[in-house]
Design a protein around this motif. Structure first.
Motif, PDB file in Angstrom:
ATOM      1  N   PRO A 135       0.806  -1.282   0.039  1.00 30.99           N
ATOM      2  CA  PRO A 135      -0.071   0.054   0.073  1.00 30.99           C
ATOM      3  C   PRO A 135       0.818   1.260  -0.054  1.00 30.99           C
ATOM      4  CG  PRO A 135      -0.765  -1.500   1.735  1.00 30.99           C
ATOM      5  CD  PRO A 135       0.594  -2.183   1.083  1.00 30.99           C
ATOM      6  N   LEU A 136       0.360   2.516  -0.677  1.00 30.96           N
ATOM      7  CA  LEU A 136       1.343   3.399  -0.750  1.00 30.96           C
ATOM      8  C   LEU A 136       1.616   4.104   0.667  1.00 30.96           C
ATOM      9  CD1 LEU A 136      -0.523   5.342  -3.708  1.00 30.96           C
ATOM     10  CD2 LEU A 136       1.833   4.374  -3.539  1.00 30.96           C
ATOM     11  N   ARG A 137       0.814   4.018   1.591  1.00 34.84           N
ATOM     12  CA  ARG A 137       0.946   4.599   2.969  1.00 34.84           C
ATOM     13  C   ARG A 137       2.237   3.733   3.776  1.00 34.84           C
ATOM     14  NH1 ARG A 137      -3.520   2.588   7.047  1.00 34.84           N
ATOM     15  NH2 ARG A 137      -3.399   0.051   6.389  1.00 34.84           N
ATOM     16  N   SER A 138       2.670   2.744   3.319  1.00 34.03           N
ATOM     17  CA  SER A 138       3.500   1.799   3.813  1.00 34.03           C
ATOM     18  C   SER A 138       4.725   1.484   2.914  1.00 34.03           C
ATOM     19  CB  SER A 138       2.909   0.473   4.360  1.00 34.03           C
ATOM     20  OG  SER A 138       2.452  -0.258   3.198  1.00 34.03           O
ATOM     21  N   LEU A 139       4.672   2.213   1.794  1.00 30.94           N
ATOM     22  CA  LEU A 139       5.833   1.775   0.634  1.00 30.94           C
ATOM     23  C   LEU A 139       7.138   2.539   1.125  1.00 30.94           C
ATOM     24  CD1 LEU A 139       6.907   0.708  -1.777  1.00 30.94           C
ATOM     25  CD2 LEU A 139       5.962   2.860  -3.114  1.00 30.94           C
ATOM     26  N   GLY A 140       7.101   3.921   1.575  1.00 32.03           N
ATOM     27  CA  GLY A 140       8.264   4.387   2.016  1.00 32.03           C
ATOM     28  C   GLY A 140       8.787   3.891   3.408  1.00 32.03           C
ATOM     29  N   PRO A 141       8.106   3.333   4.544  1.00 31.28           N
ATOM     30  CA  PRO A 141       8.494   2.767   5.663  1.00 31.28           C
ATOM     31  C   PRO A 141       8.955   1.567   5.312  1.00 31.28           C
ATOM     32  CG  PRO A 141       6.358   3.961   6.111  1.00 31.28           C
ATOM     33  CD  PRO A 141       6.757   4.060   4.599  1.00 31.28           C
ATOM     34  N   LEU A 142       8.344   0.867   4.272  1.00 32.06           N
ATOM     35  CA  LEU A 142       9.117  -0.806   3.767  1.00 32.06           C
ATOM     36  C   LEU A 142      10.176  -0.542   3.174  1.00 32.06           C
ATOM     37  CD1 LEU A 142       9.029  -3.708   3.336  1.00 32.06           C
ATOM     38  CD2 LEU A 142       7.532  -3.130   0.953  1.00 32.06           C
ATOM     39  N   MET A 143      10.582   0.530   2.534  1.00 35.98           N
ATOM     40  CA  MET A 143      11.724   0.876   1.601  1.00 35.98           C
ATOM     41  C   MET A 143      12.821   0.904   3.056  1.00 35.98           C
ATOM     42  SD  MET A 143      10.960   3.020  -1.516  1.00 35.98           S
ATOM     43  CE  MET A 143      10.130   2.579  -2.821  1.00 35.98           C
ATOM     44  N   ASP A 144      12.380   1.914   3.821  1.00 36.10           N
ATOM     45  CA  ASP A 144      13.424   2.263   5.070  1.00 36.10           C
ATOM     46  C   ASP A 144      13.716   1.071   5.914  1.00 36.10           C
ATOM     47  OD1 ASP A 144      13.087   4.621   4.175  1.00 36.10           O
ATOM     48  OD2 ASP A 144      11.689   5.437   5.659  1.00 36.10           O
ATOM     49  N   ALA A 145      12.791   0.154   5.954  1.00 36.24           N
ATOM     50  CA  ALA A 145      12.930  -1.177   6.827  1.00 36.24           C
ATOM     51  C   ALA A 145      13.838  -2.087   6.198  1.00 36.24           C
ATOM     52  CB  ALA A 145      11.495  -1.764   7.327  1.00 36.24           C
ATOM     53  N   GLN A 146      13.536  -2.320   4.866  1.00 44.68           N
ATOM     54  CA  GLN A 146      14.584  -3.266   4.048  1.00 44.68           C
ATOM     55  C   GLN A 146      16.106  -2.741   3.876  1.00 44.68           C
ATOM     56  OE1 GLN A 146      12.195  -3.307   0.303  1.00 44.68           O
ATOM     57  NE2 GLN A 146      11.744  -5.570   1.009  1.00 44.68           N
ATOM     58  N   ARG A 147      16.028  -1.249   3.925  1.00 44.48           N
ATOM     59  CA  ARG A 147      17.644  -0.558   3.902  1.00 44.48           C
ATOM     60  C   ARG A 147      18.135  -0.957   4.837  1.00 44.48           C
ATOM     61  NH1 ARG A 147      21.765   1.301   0.908  1.00 44.48           N
ATOM     62  NH2 ARG A 147      22.824   3.079   1.838  1.00 44.48           N
ATOM     63  N   ALA A 148      17.184  -0.845   6.134  1.00 45.24           N
ATOM     64  CA  ALA A 148      17.835  -0.948   7.673  1.00 45.24           C
ATOM     65  C   ALA A 148      18.380  -2.361   7.583  1.00 45.24           C
ATOM     66  CB  ALA A 148      16.939  -0.601   8.658  1.00 45.24           C
ATOM     67  N   VAL A 149      17.561  -3.435   7.233  1.00 44.90           N
ATOM     68  CA  VAL A 149      18.176  -4.634   7.374  1.00 44.90           C
ATOM     69  C   VAL A 149      19.161  -4.836   6.683  1.00 44.90           C
ATOM     70  CG1 VAL A 149      17.589  -7.069   6.834  1.00 44.90           C
ATOM     71  CG2 VAL A 149      15.878  -5.529   7.574  1.00 44.90           C
ATOM     72  N   SER A 150      19.784  -4.449   5.360  1.00 47.19           N
ATOM     73  CA  SER A 150      20.830  -4.443   4.582  1.00 47.19           C
ATOM     74  C   SER A 150      21.932  -3.800   5.125  1.00 47.19           C
ATOM     75  CB  SER A 150      20.500  -4.001   2.801  1.00 47.19           C
ATOM     76  OG  SER A 150      19.782  -4.985   2.229  1.00 47.19           O
ATOM     77  N   LEU A 151      21.601  -2.657   5.705  1.00 42.46           N
ATOM     78  CA  LEU A 151      22.809  -1.911   6.245  1.00 42.46           C
ATOM     79  C   LEU A 151      23.265  -2.694   7.786  1.00 42.46           C
ATOM     80  CD1 LEU A 151      21.474   1.795   6.037  1.00 42.46           C
ATOM     81  CD2 LEU A 151      23.826   0.915   5.152  1.00 42.46           C
ATOM     82  N   THR A 152      22.248  -3.198   8.426  1.00 44.61           N
ATOM     83  CA  THR A 152      22.622  -4.006   9.496  1.00 44.61           C
ATOM     84  C   THR A 152      23.586  -5.311   9.327  1.00 44.61           C
ATOM     85  OG1 THR A 152      20.513  -3.326  10.852  1.00 44.61           O
ATOM     86  CG2 THR A 152      21.915  -5.264  11.634  1.00 44.61           C
ATOM     87  N   ARG A 153      23.197  -5.813   8.236  1.00 42.37           N
ATOM     88  CA  ARG A 153      23.960  -6.923   7.743  1.00 42.37           C
ATOM     89  C   ARG A 153      25.554  -6.406   7.337  1.00 42.37           C
ATOM     90  NH1 ARG A 153      19.424  -9.786   5.828  1.00 42.37           N
ATOM     91  NH2 ARG A 153      19.196 -11.562   7.315  1.00 42.37           N
TER      92      ARG A 153
END
Length: 307
Positions: A135-153
């Protein structure tokens, strides 16, 4: 809110000043948040108290960040959990569902990464984006969360982490974000930005606490854009039956995981409502952290890797 004040809040709640890193090297991809002024605490004196205490309602977040709380070295087990606070994609319940959760995770030996994802995005609505990912309302937050997972690794060696034990946790709207991140796995919602995005964006486990966003309100079934497969990681759920956010958001996803033979544990309590974080009250639902700690142990997620 000025960054220095945010660091102060984090230090106060989690006991140590966090490592703070912007998630993106430039402007974030996808839809922007719609801030009405500078980032700050929007809590009002008349707002409802949670377990007798105020909460920080962090609003107008346009610069997504990760706030990293590392446990003492003698207690660290090598695992990490990204934490997505809730707030209806309007604000972030920064302490209740963020820094207080980080403090608890540190006591269990986990590193905690509180994801300060962009808000408000709720006004963007529930329609799916062009790819059908979110959903559009959660797309930006999803991108941020996925990016945070990659950065943590990407920082796993620096922070003493096992890259195979990077989980995610979310509350309410943050539970929707964490759930999307878990369901989509390696299906990244944005084009890779830099070398850090060569690392997987898929969590190894998830804890979804009174999450939203999974049930189709018209059919009562799992929303069609959520494709559950046997490759998903184990998931832990907590919710109250009297939550105004329908507890079927847990039950429909749990059922889909069961049919896909993905390990999952579901706790539905009779009473509790919504938005309690881990602050204890007389209600049994607020004892969920003990159940979650038992689950993490049962799944072998808190065991230090052999030297």
């Amino acid at each position: 809110m000025k960054p220095v004040l945010l660091l102060f809040f984090g230090a106060t709640m989690a006991g140590a000043e966090p490592l703070v890193q912007n998630l993106w090297p430039a402007a974030p991809p996808g839809p922007a948040s719609q801030p009405q002024g500078e980032e700050r605490d929007l809590t009002k004196p008349e707002d409802k108290l949670i377990a007798g205490r105020r909460i920080i309602k962090l609003g107008h977040v346009s610069t997504p960040q990760m706030h990293v709380y590392l446990p003492p070295k003698d207690k660290a087990n090598g695992g990490a959990v990204l934490v997505c606070p809730g707030g209806g994609f309007t604000i972030l319940a920064w302490d209740l569902e963020g820094t207080e959760i980080a403090e608890w995770l540190n006591t269990l030996g986990f590193a905690a990464v509180v994801v300060k994802y962009r808000v408000p995005t709720g006004m963007l609505g529930d329609a799916l984006d062009e790819s059908g990912v979110s959903p559009l309302r959660s797309l930006g937050p999803l991108m941020d969360a996925q990016r945070a997972v990659s950065l943590t690794r990407a920082h796993a060696k620096d922070w003493g982490l096992d890259p195979a034990r990077i989980g995610i946790m979310g509350f309410s709207a943050g539970g929707a974000t964490a759930g999307l991140c878990t369901v989509h796995g390696e299906k990244r919602a944005y084009a890779k930005t830099d070398a850090s995005d060569e690392q997987s964006c898929a969590p190894n486990f998830a804890l979804l606490i009174y999450p939203a966003g999974f049930v189709d309100k018209e059919t009562g079934a799992l929303r069609t854009h959520l494709k559950v497969s046997k490759d998903m990681p184990p998931v832990f759920f907590v919710m109250a039956e009297d939550d105004h956010v329908d507890c079927d958001n847990c039950t429909v996803l749990f059922t889909a995981l069961k049919h896909a033979k993905v390990p999952a544990e579901l706790h539905i309590y009779t009473h509790g409502g919504h938005g309690y974080g881990l602050r204890p009250t007389e209600l049994p639902v607020t004892r969920w952290p003990a159940r979650a700690a038992e689950w993490l142990q049962d799944m072998g997620l808190n065991k230090k890797a052999a030297p």
